[in-house]
Write a protein that holds these residues in place. Structure first.
Motif, PDB file in Angstrom:
ATOM      1  N   GLY A 194       0.834  -1.200   0.000  1.00 42.85           N
ATOM      2  CA  GLY A 194       0.000   0.000   0.000  1.00 42.85           C
ATOM      3  C   GLY A 194       0.860   1.238   0.000  1.00 42.85           C
ATOM      4  O   GLY A 194       2.054   1.183   0.314  1.00 42.85           O
ATOM      5  N   ALA A 195       0.241   2.351  -0.359  1.00 42.33           N
ATOM      6  CA  ALA A 195       0.969   3.625  -0.366  1.00 42.33           C
ATOM      7  C   ALA A 195      -0.006   4.774  -0.192  1.00 42.33           C
ATOM      8  O   ALA A 195      -1.175   4.691  -0.583  1.00 42.33           O
ATOM      9  CB  ALA A 195       1.741   3.800  -1.671  1.00 42.33           C
ATOM     10  N   ALA A 196       0.491   5.836   0.405  1.00 44.70           N
ATOM     11  CA  ALA A 196      -0.231   7.105   0.479  1.00 44.70           C
ATOM     12  C   ALA A 196       0.779   8.174   0.104  1.00 44.70           C
ATOM     13  O   ALA A 196       1.935   8.121   0.519  1.00 44.70           O
ATOM     14  CB  ALA A 196      -0.776   7.343   1.886  1.00 44.70           C
ATOM     15  N   TRP A 197       0.333   9.106  -0.707  1.00 43.29           N
ATOM     16  CA  TRP A 197       1.227  10.188  -1.113  1.00 43.29           C
ATOM     17  C   TRP A 197       0.404  11.427  -1.378  1.00 43.29           C
ATOM     18  O   TRP A 197      -0.818  11.369  -1.487  1.00 43.29           O
ATOM     19  CB  TRP A 197       2.079   9.795  -2.311  1.00 43.29           C
TER      20      TRP A 197
ATOM     21  N   ILE B 231      -4.333   7.527  -1.965  1.00 45.33           N
ATOM     22  CA  ILE B 231      -4.022   6.350  -1.153  1.00 45.33           C
ATOM     23  C   ILE B 231      -4.558   5.102  -1.843  1.00 45.33           C
ATOM     24  O   ILE B 231      -5.639   5.123  -2.427  1.00 45.33           O
ATOM     25  CB  ILE B 231      -4.601   6.499   0.276  1.00 45.33           C
ATOM     26  N   GLY B 232      -3.773   4.047  -1.791  1.00 45.38           N
ATOM     27  CA  GLY B 232      -4.190   2.769  -2.336  1.00 45.38           C
ATOM     28  C   GLY B 232      -3.590   1.643  -1.514  1.00 45.38           C
ATOM     29  O   GLY B 232      -2.443   1.740  -1.078  1.00 45.38           O
TER      30      GLY B 232
ATOM     31  N   GLY C  48      -4.175   1.328   5.660  1.00 41.25           N
ATOM     32  CA  GLY C  48      -4.536   2.646   5.141  1.00 41.25           C
ATOM     33  C   GLY C  48      -4.504   3.713   6.221  1.00 41.25           C
ATOM     34  O   GLY C  48      -3.991   4.811   6.011  1.00 41.25           O
ATOM     35  N   ARG C  49      -5.035   3.400   7.394  1.00 36.14           N
ATOM     36  CA  ARG C  49      -5.031   4.358   8.502  1.00 36.14           C
ATOM     37  C   ARG C  49      -3.598   4.715   8.900  1.00 36.14           C
ATOM     38  O   ARG C  49      -3.273   5.875   9.111  1.00 36.14           O
ATOM     39  CB  ARG C  49      -5.794   3.803   9.700  1.00 36.14           C
ATOM     40  N   SER C  50      -2.755   3.703   9.010  1.00 33.70           N
ATOM     41  CA  SER C  50      -1.362   3.938   9.376  1.00 33.70           C
ATOM     42  C   SER C  50      -0.661   4.838   8.345  1.00 33.70           C
ATOM     43  O   SER C  50       0.036   5.791   8.706  1.00 33.70           O
ATOM     44  CB  SER C  50      -0.637   2.599   9.501  1.00 33.70           C
TER      45      SER C  50
ATOM     46  N   ARG D  14     -14.650   6.156   2.954  1.00 31.03           N
ATOM     47  CA  ARG D  14     -15.171   7.436   3.451  1.00 31.03           C
ATOM     48  C   ARG D  14     -15.232   7.449   4.975  1.00 31.03           C
ATOM     49  O   ARG D  14     -14.942   8.463   5.604  1.00 31.03           O
ATOM     50  CB  ARG D  14     -16.561   7.717   2.873  1.00 31.03           C
ATOM     51  N   SER D  15     -15.608   6.334   5.583  1.00 28.84           N
ATOM     52  CA  SER D  15     -15.692   6.307   7.049  1.00 28.84           C
ATOM     53  C   SER D  15     -14.297   6.430   7.670  1.00 28.84           C
ATOM     54  O   SER D  15     -14.141   7.060   8.718  1.00 28.84           O
ATOM     55  CB  SER D  15     -16.412   5.053   7.535  1.00 28.84           C
ATOM     56  N   LEU D  16     -13.294   5.848   7.045  1.00 31.86           N
ATOM     57  CA  LEU D  16     -11.915   6.020   7.512  1.00 31.86           C
ATOM     58  C   LEU D  16     -11.524   7.488   7.438  1.00 31.86           C
ATOM     59  O   LEU D  16     -10.996   8.047   8.400  1.00 31.86           O
ATOM     60  CB  LEU D  16     -10.949   5.180   6.658  1.00 31.86           C
ATOM     61  N   TYR D  17     -11.791   8.118   6.307  1.00 32.34           N
ATOM     62  CA  TYR D  17     -11.415   9.521   6.133  1.00 32.34           C
ATOM     63  C   TYR D  17     -12.106  10.399   7.171  1.00 32.34           C
ATOM     64  O   TYR D  17     -11.478  11.271   7.781  1.00 32.34           O
ATOM     65  CB  TYR D  17     -11.738  10.003   4.722  1.00 32.34           C
TER      66      TYR D  17
END
Length: 162
Positions: free
Chosen positions: A69-72, A95-96, A107-109, A137-140
């Motif tokens: 996974g990645a977030a940028w 994020i994916g 994803g949260r991390s 959406r609930s995570l965000y």
């Protein structure tokens, strides 16, 4: 929960980030082939020329060091806005996470690590775009993002960082 680690994204992660754009586009178990996703100019803008000045990211890897996974984030101009554009100087989060790793905290991390990085870089807000119906959406929302615009089946969400 399975073990994973995180590390800063590097210029060599461009191809993996492209994979994560495809994962994000296929959140609902639909299957848009990689070429179809990456031929879309907006999706392509999330990775084109990675890692340009102002780009930052985090990659998660499993216990065998395979990326999962990645977030940028990226900054966009008004005339080249992506889905979640709200203003010049407000980075957009992308994020994916690979499907088998979803709903396991990855994803949260990644999001927490990246938003803290953006805060340290001096950004006051961060934005993202999510399709209606996407379970993320609930995570965000739980991480402080609020909807500021909804149209065309998408929501633009913003989080204050300071």
């Amino acid at each position: 929960m399975a073990a994973y680690t995180t590390r800063p994204a590097t210029p060599d992660d461009g191809a993996f980030l492209a994979d994560m754009v495809v994962e994000a586009a296929n959140w609902n178990s639909g299957h848009r082939p990689r070429p179809a996703v990456l031929d879309d100019p907006v999706y392509r803008s999330y990775i084109a020329g990675w890692q340009r000045p102002g780009d930052a990211g985090v990659v998660a890897a499993d216990d065998e060091d395979r990326p999962i996974g990645a977030a940028w984030y990226r900054l966009f101009q008004a005339d080249r806005a992506a889905h979640g554009f709200v203003a010049i100087g407000v980075p957009e989060l992308i994020i994916g996470v690979r499907a088998p790793w979803r709903a396991q905290g990855v994803g949260r991390s990644l999001m927490r690590e990246l938003t803290e990085q953006a805060r340290r870089a001096g950004f006051a807000r961060m934005t993202l775009s999510v399709e209606r119906g996407n379970f993320a959406r609930s995570l965000y929302r739980s991480e402080g993002f609020v909807t500021v615009e909804a149209r065309g089946g998408r929501e633009t969400m913003v989080r204050r960082l300071r």
